[in-house]
Design a protein around this motif. Sequence first.
Motif, PDB file in Angstrom:
ATOM      1  N   SER A 267       0.830  -1.211   0.000  1.00 47.52           N
ATOM      2  CA  SER A 267       0.000   0.000   0.000  1.00 47.52           C
ATOM      3  C   SER A 267       0.864   1.260   0.000  1.00 47.52           C
ATOM      4  O   SER A 267       0.534   2.242  -0.677  1.00 47.52           O
ATOM      5  CB  SER A 267      -0.940   0.004   1.208  1.00 47.52           C
ATOM      6  N   ILE A 268       1.978   1.240   0.760  1.00 48.07           N
ATOM      7  CA  ILE A 268       2.857   2.420   0.775  1.00 48.07           C
ATOM      8  C   ILE A 268       3.461   2.647  -0.605  1.00 48.07           C
ATOM      9  O   ILE A 268       3.598   3.794  -1.052  1.00 48.07           O
ATOM     10  CB  ILE A 268       3.971   2.251   1.829  1.00 48.07           C
ATOM     11  N   LYS A 269       3.813   1.581  -1.282  1.00 49.92           N
ATOM     12  CA  LYS A 269       4.353   1.721  -2.632  1.00 49.92           C
ATOM     13  C   LYS A 269       3.318   2.329  -3.576  1.00 49.92           C
ATOM     14  O   LYS A 269       3.660   3.132  -4.444  1.00 49.92           O
ATOM     15  CB  LYS A 269       4.835   0.362  -3.145  1.00 49.92           C
ATOM     16  N   ARG A 270       2.054   1.951  -3.385  1.00 48.72           N
ATOM     17  CA  ARG A 270       0.994   2.564  -4.204  1.00 48.72           C
ATOM     18  C   ARG A 270       0.839   4.037  -3.856  1.00 48.72           C
ATOM     19  O   ARG A 270       0.664   4.887  -4.736  1.00 48.72           O
ATOM     20  CB  ARG A 270      -0.333   1.826  -3.988  1.00 48.72           C
ATOM     21  N   HIS A 271       0.923   4.353  -2.564  1.00 48.64           N
ATOM     22  CA  HIS A 271       0.812   5.753  -2.134  1.00 48.64           C
ATOM     23  C   HIS A 271       1.978   6.580  -2.665  1.00 48.64           C
ATOM     24  O   HIS A 271       1.818   7.788  -2.929  1.00 48.64           O
ATOM     25  CB  HIS A 271       0.776   5.833  -0.602  1.00 48.64           C
ATOM     26  N   ASN A 272       3.111   5.939  -2.821  1.00 46.81           N
ATOM     27  CA  ASN A 272       4.282   6.637  -3.366  1.00 46.81           C
ATOM     28  C   ASN A 272       4.014   7.158  -4.773  1.00 46.81           C
ATOM     29  O   ASN A 272       4.536   8.210  -5.163  1.00 46.81           O
ATOM     30  CB  ASN A 272       5.495   5.705  -3.389  1.00 46.81           C
ATOM     31  N   GLN A 273       3.234   6.432  -5.532  1.00 49.15           N
ATOM     32  CA  GLN A 273       2.914   6.876  -6.895  1.00 49.15           C
ATOM     33  C   GLN A 273       2.152   8.196  -6.851  1.00 49.15           C
ATOM     34  O   GLN A 273       2.451   9.128  -7.614  1.00 49.15           O
ATOM     35  CB  GLN A 273       2.093   5.798  -7.607  1.00 49.15           C
ATOM     36  N   SER A 274       1.185   8.287  -5.935  1.00 49.37           N
ATOM     37  CA  SER A 274       0.454   9.550  -5.774  1.00 49.37           C
ATOM     38  C   SER A 274       1.378  10.629  -5.230  1.00 49.37           C
ATOM     39  O   SER A 274       1.340  11.788  -5.671  1.00 49.37           O
ATOM     40  CB  SER A 274      -0.729   9.357  -4.812  1.00 49.37           C
ATOM     41  N   GLY A 275       2.208  10.234  -4.264  1.00 47.96           N
ATOM     42  CA  GLY A 275       3.122  11.194  -3.666  1.00 47.96           C
ATOM     43  C   GLY A 275       4.077  11.800  -4.674  1.00 47.96           C
ATOM     44  O   GLY A 275       4.362  13.006  -4.634  1.00 47.96           O
ATOM     45  N   GLU A 276       4.574  10.980  -5.585  1.00 43.14           N
ATOM     46  CA  GLU A 276       5.504  11.479  -6.589  1.00 43.14           C
ATOM     47  C   GLU A 276       4.824  12.440  -7.560  1.00 43.14           C
ATOM     48  O   GLU A 276       5.425  13.417  -8.010  1.00 43.14           O
ATOM     49  CB  GLU A 276       6.125  10.301  -7.354  1.00 43.14           C
ATOM     50  N   LEU A 277       3.564  12.154  -7.891  1.00 42.84           N
ATOM     51  CA  LEU A 277       2.825  13.062  -8.775  1.00 42.84           C
ATOM     52  C   LEU A 277       2.707  14.455  -8.151  1.00 42.84           C
ATOM     53  O   LEU A 277       2.985  15.467  -8.801  1.00 42.84           O
ATOM     54  CB  LEU A 277       1.422  12.505  -9.048  1.00 42.84           C
ATOM     55  N   ILE A 278       2.297  14.484  -6.882  1.00 41.02           N
ATOM     56  CA  ILE A 278       2.127  15.766  -6.200  1.00 41.02           C
ATOM     57  C   ILE A 278       3.480  16.424  -5.953  1.00 41.02           C
ATOM     58  O   ILE A 278       3.631  17.649  -6.101  1.00 41.02           O
ATOM     59  CB  ILE A 278       1.378  15.573  -4.870  1.00 41.02           C
ATOM     60  N   TYR A 279       4.481  15.632  -5.621  1.00 43.55           N
ATOM     61  CA  TYR A 279       5.823  16.176  -5.363  1.00 43.55           C
ATOM     62  C   TYR A 279       6.368  16.881  -6.607  1.00 43.55           C
ATOM     63  O   TYR A 279       6.883  18.006  -6.525  1.00 43.55           O
ATOM     64  CB  TYR A 279       6.752  15.039  -4.946  1.00 43.55           C
ATOM     65  N   GLN A 280       6.261  16.236  -7.743  1.00 43.77           N
ATOM     66  CA  GLN A 280       6.749  16.830  -8.981  1.00 43.77           C
ATOM     67  C   GLN A 280       5.926  18.056  -9.378  1.00 43.77           C
ATOM     68  O   GLN A 280       6.465  19.039  -9.901  1.00 43.77           O
ATOM     69  CB  GLN A 280       6.723  15.790 -10.112  1.00 43.77           C
ATOM     70  N   LEU A 281       4.621  17.998  -9.099  1.00 45.07           N
ATOM     71  CA  LEU A 281       3.760  19.133  -9.407  1.00 45.07           C
ATOM     72  C   LEU A 281       4.168  20.366  -8.600  1.00 45.07           C
ATOM     73  O   LEU A 281       4.339  21.466  -9.134  1.00 45.07           O
ATOM     74  CB  LEU A 281       2.302  18.780  -9.103  1.00 45.07           C
ATOM     75  N   VAL A 282       4.340  20.175  -7.278  1.00 43.16           N
ATOM     76  CA  VAL A 282       4.694  21.303  -6.413  1.00 43.16           C
ATOM     77  C   VAL A 282       6.124  21.763  -6.671  1.00 43.16           C
ATOM     78  O   VAL A 282       6.417  22.969  -6.647  1.00 43.16           O
ATOM     79  CB  VAL A 282       4.509  20.912  -4.928  1.00 43.16           C
ATOM     80  N   LYS A 283       7.003  20.816  -6.946  1.00 43.12           N
ATOM     81  CA  LYS A 283       8.410  21.161  -7.165  1.00 43.12           C
ATOM     82  C   LYS A 283       8.594  21.923  -8.477  1.00 43.12           C
ATOM     83  O   LYS A 283       9.326  22.924  -8.529  1.00 43.12           O
ATOM     84  CB  LYS A 283       9.253  19.888  -7.180  1.00 43.12           C
ATOM     85  N   ASN A 284       7.958  21.472  -9.534  1.00 41.75           N
ATOM     86  CA  ASN A 284       8.177  22.053 -10.861  1.00 41.75           C
ATOM     87  C   ASN A 284       7.098  23.056 -11.276  1.00 41.75           C
ATOM     88  O   ASN A 284       7.256  23.758 -12.273  1.00 41.75           O
ATOM     89  CB  ASN A 284       8.259  20.940 -11.910  1.00 41.75           C
ATOM     90  N   GLY A 285       5.995  23.081 -10.541  1.00 43.08           N
ATOM     91  CA  GLY A 285       4.936  24.035 -10.863  1.00 43.08           C
ATOM     92  C   GLY A 285       3.986  23.573 -11.936  1.00 43.08           C
ATOM     93  O   GLY A 285       2.994  24.226 -12.231  1.00 43.08           O
ATOM     94  N   ASN A 286       4.267  22.446 -12.540  1.00 44.99           N
ATOM     95  CA  ASN A 286       3.364  21.928 -13.567  1.00 44.99           C
ATOM     96  C   ASN A 286       3.532  20.417 -13.656  1.00 44.99           C
ATOM     97  O   ASN A 286       4.550  19.860 -13.257  1.00 44.99           O
ATOM     98  CB  ASN A 286       3.643  22.567 -14.932  1.00 44.99           C
ATOM     99  N   ASN A 287       2.516  19.800 -14.187  1.00 48.75           N
ATOM    100  CA  ASN A 287       2.552  18.349 -14.313  1.00 48.75           C
ATOM    101  C   ASN A 287       1.517  17.936 -15.349  1.00 48.75           C
ATOM    102  O   ASN A 287       0.360  18.356 -15.275  1.00 48.75           O
ATOM    103  CB  ASN A 287       2.253  17.678 -12.964  1.00 48.75           C
ATOM    104  N   ASN A 288       1.947  17.160 -16.319  1.00 50.25           N
ATOM    105  CA  ASN A 288       1.042  16.725 -17.372  1.00 50.25           C
ATOM    106  C   ASN A 288       0.195  15.523 -16.968  1.00 50.25           C
ATOM    107  O   ASN A 288      -0.729  15.147 -17.680  1.00 50.25           O
ATOM    108  CB  ASN A 288       1.835  16.377 -18.634  1.00 50.25           C
ATOM    109  N   GLU A 289       0.537  14.904 -15.824  1.00 50.41           N
ATOM    110  CA  GLU A 289      -0.201  13.738 -15.364  1.00 50.41           C
ATOM    111  C   GLU A 289      -1.547  14.162 -14.766  1.00 50.41           C
ATOM    112  O   GLU A 289      -1.687  15.241 -14.176  1.00 50.41           O
ATOM    113  CB  GLU A 289       0.605  12.995 -14.291  1.00 50.41           C
TER     114      GLU A 289
END
Length: 246
Positions: A79-101
Amino acid sequence: MINFFRKIRKQLADDKKPLKYLRYAVGEILLVVVGILIALSINNWNEWQQQREKETIILYALKENLESNIQLLENKIKSIKRHNQSGELIYQLVKNGNNNELITPEDWHWALINGGDLILSLEGYESLKNNGFDIIINTDLKKEIIFLFENVHLNLLSQQQWGSSVKATWDLFIHEHFYVNNDEEGNPIFGLIPRDYKKVIENHYYFGLIDVSRGQRSFYIKQYAKVLMHSQKVLQLIKDELDESE
């Protein structure tokens, strides 16, 4: 057995020799001593058998305890590995300011979940403690069981306090900057939606929360994997011990 010794004693006493009374007395003493030794041996054997039956019951309880914990650990890691997928999406969004996902309400929720809330069962181990550790004859097995529950488990509980120590802060931030996802009829469903999308992704404090959650998930995966390894080892030792006792 006692009748056998009594017969021998009587024969020695009836041979009409001068020492017959002495022999009779010695025979009686020997008969009593042998009887006591036999009774003690039978009693000790019965007690030993009862202890082994109790040991087997406790080992089976520990086996079920560990099998349950292993299942919990394996599911938690997945379950944590699945949550990591969501976490990475939000992390990249906040870090880079945009996300195509495509980011869903579930992603916003799971991005702040660190996974440090696993509760493992101690039922079988409590049964062992109540009956006394000496009930287990195999000293190596006994040491491994005690080490798992008294060292590995307690160490994990201590590590999980790190995850729970900041939960109140996260809950407050979520309450201020998100609202619960609702269905078309207005009923709450799982997930979060930012109140102000731009403010959230530009919020440095939120980025810090996301980053911490990200690191904690990675940390807990490693810690749960260690506990899983120790649990599997002890479970196999218990299975081997039960096989030998059959």
